[in-house]
Design a protein around this motif. Structure first.
Motif, PDB file in Angstrom:
ATOM      1  N   VAL A  27      27.653  20.458 -24.573  1.00  0.00           N
ATOM      2  CA  VAL A  27      26.633  20.351 -25.617  1.00  0.00           C
ATOM      3  C   VAL A  27      27.212  19.665 -26.859  1.00  0.00           C
ATOM      4  N   ASP A  28      28.424  20.059 -27.239  1.00  0.00           N
ATOM      5  CA  ASP A  28      29.055  19.444 -28.410  1.00  0.00           C
ATOM      6  C   ASP A  28      29.226  17.941 -28.208  1.00  0.00           C
ATOM      7  N   ARG A  31      25.753  16.014 -28.296  1.00  0.00           N
ATOM      8  CA  ARG A  31      25.136  15.902 -29.623  1.00  0.00           C
ATOM      9  C   ARG A  31      25.508  14.593 -30.295  1.00  0.00           C
ATOM     10  N   ALA A 103      17.678  16.946 -29.526  1.00  0.00           N
ATOM     11  CA  ALA A 103      18.142  18.253 -30.008  1.00  0.00           C
ATOM     12  C   ALA A 103      17.481  19.376 -29.210  1.00  0.00           C
ATOM     13  N   LEU A 106      19.004  19.596 -25.670  1.00  0.00           N
ATOM     14  CA  LEU A 106      20.295  20.275 -25.642  1.00  0.00           C
ATOM     15  C   LEU A 106      20.143  21.777 -25.869  1.00  0.00           C
ATOM     16  N   GLN A 107      19.103  22.194 -26.595  1.00  0.00           N
ATOM     17  CA  GLN A 107      18.812  23.626 -26.690  1.00  0.00           C
ATOM     18  C   GLN A 107      18.459  24.193 -25.325  1.00  0.00           C
ATOM     19  N   GLU A 110      21.708  24.553 -23.449  1.00  0.00           N
ATOM     20  CA  GLU A 110      22.502  25.672 -23.956  1.00  0.00           C
ATOM     21  C   GLU A 110      21.888  27.010 -23.546  1.00  0.00           C
TER      22      GLU A 110
END
Length: 218
Positions: A27-28, A31, A103, A106-107, A110
């Motif tokens: 995820v990092d 982004r 965004a 990616l949520q 996660e």
């Protein structure tokens, strides 16, 4: 001497913390992708980068779902509906709302990873559940989730032009758990890419078909 040899051969377990680390690293990294790049192909896959993250999210969700019932199924998948949004696209139960942008995507990734992390942490180690490659246990599903995360992030990193090299010790643990016949004297990340048909490995033919072995191990 025999005692030291026996101790050194003990396999390091794959843990929920390992899975959490893999998802957070992915995820990092993702982004940092430019918004315009998500429509491009993910490495050698036929899916675009957005679809590939949805597929990865779906993998993590599906593994969590398999472990979820009080008596997990041993002969098939929990019967969610998996469907593709276009011909040739991945068949998923999980799809991200495109209006939420990268965004939001990616949520979804996660959150799906967190579901599997929670299942691996809370299910007794003797739990068994179906996977198409064979019945496995919580540690096995954690290792599967890590492999899915690491190699699909590799695909995504190629499509998004991002550098990606996960920790060697993490790769070594999942290789020992799911690919016990893989070479152990080569670079762990390159070996994991080779074991999943994505890279050359000196001295070994490139794999055109592959599968892991999720059988529970002592």
């Amino acid at each position: 001497m025999s005692r030291s040899v026996e101790t050194s051969s003990i396999r390091a377990a794959v843990t929920a913390d390992d899975l959490d680390l893999a998802v957070q690293l992915a995820v990092d990294l993702l982004r940092g992708a430019p918004a315009a790049a998500w429509a491009g192909k993910a490495g050698s896959l036929e899916w675009d980068c957005w679809e590939t993250v949805e597929h990865l999210s779906d993998d993590l969700f599906a593994y969590a779902a398999q472990l979820g019932p009080k008596q997990p199924p041993l002969d098939g998948e929990v019967p969610f509906v998996w469907e593709s949004r276009r011909p040739g696209g991945p068949a998923n139960a999980i799809h991200a709302n495109r209006t939420a942008g990268p965004a939001g995507l990616l949520q979804v990734l996660e959150a799906s990873g967190a579901l599997l992390v929670a299942m691996v942490r809370t299910k007794p180690p003797q739990t068994r559940a179906h996977h198409v490659f064979g019945v496995s246990d919580p540690e096995g599903f954690a290792a599967m989730g890590i492999v899915e995360t690491l190699v699909h992030t590799h695909d995504l990193a190629q499509g998004l032009a991002l550098p990606w090299s996960p920790p060697a010790d993490l790769c070594s643990r999942v290789l020992a758990r799911l690919f016990p016949a893989a070479p152990s004297s080569t670079d762990p990340w390159t070996t994991l890419l080779w074991a999943t048909g994505r890279a050359e490995l000196p001295g070994h033919p490139r794999l055109t078909t592959w599968r892991w072995d999720g059988v529970p191990r002592a």
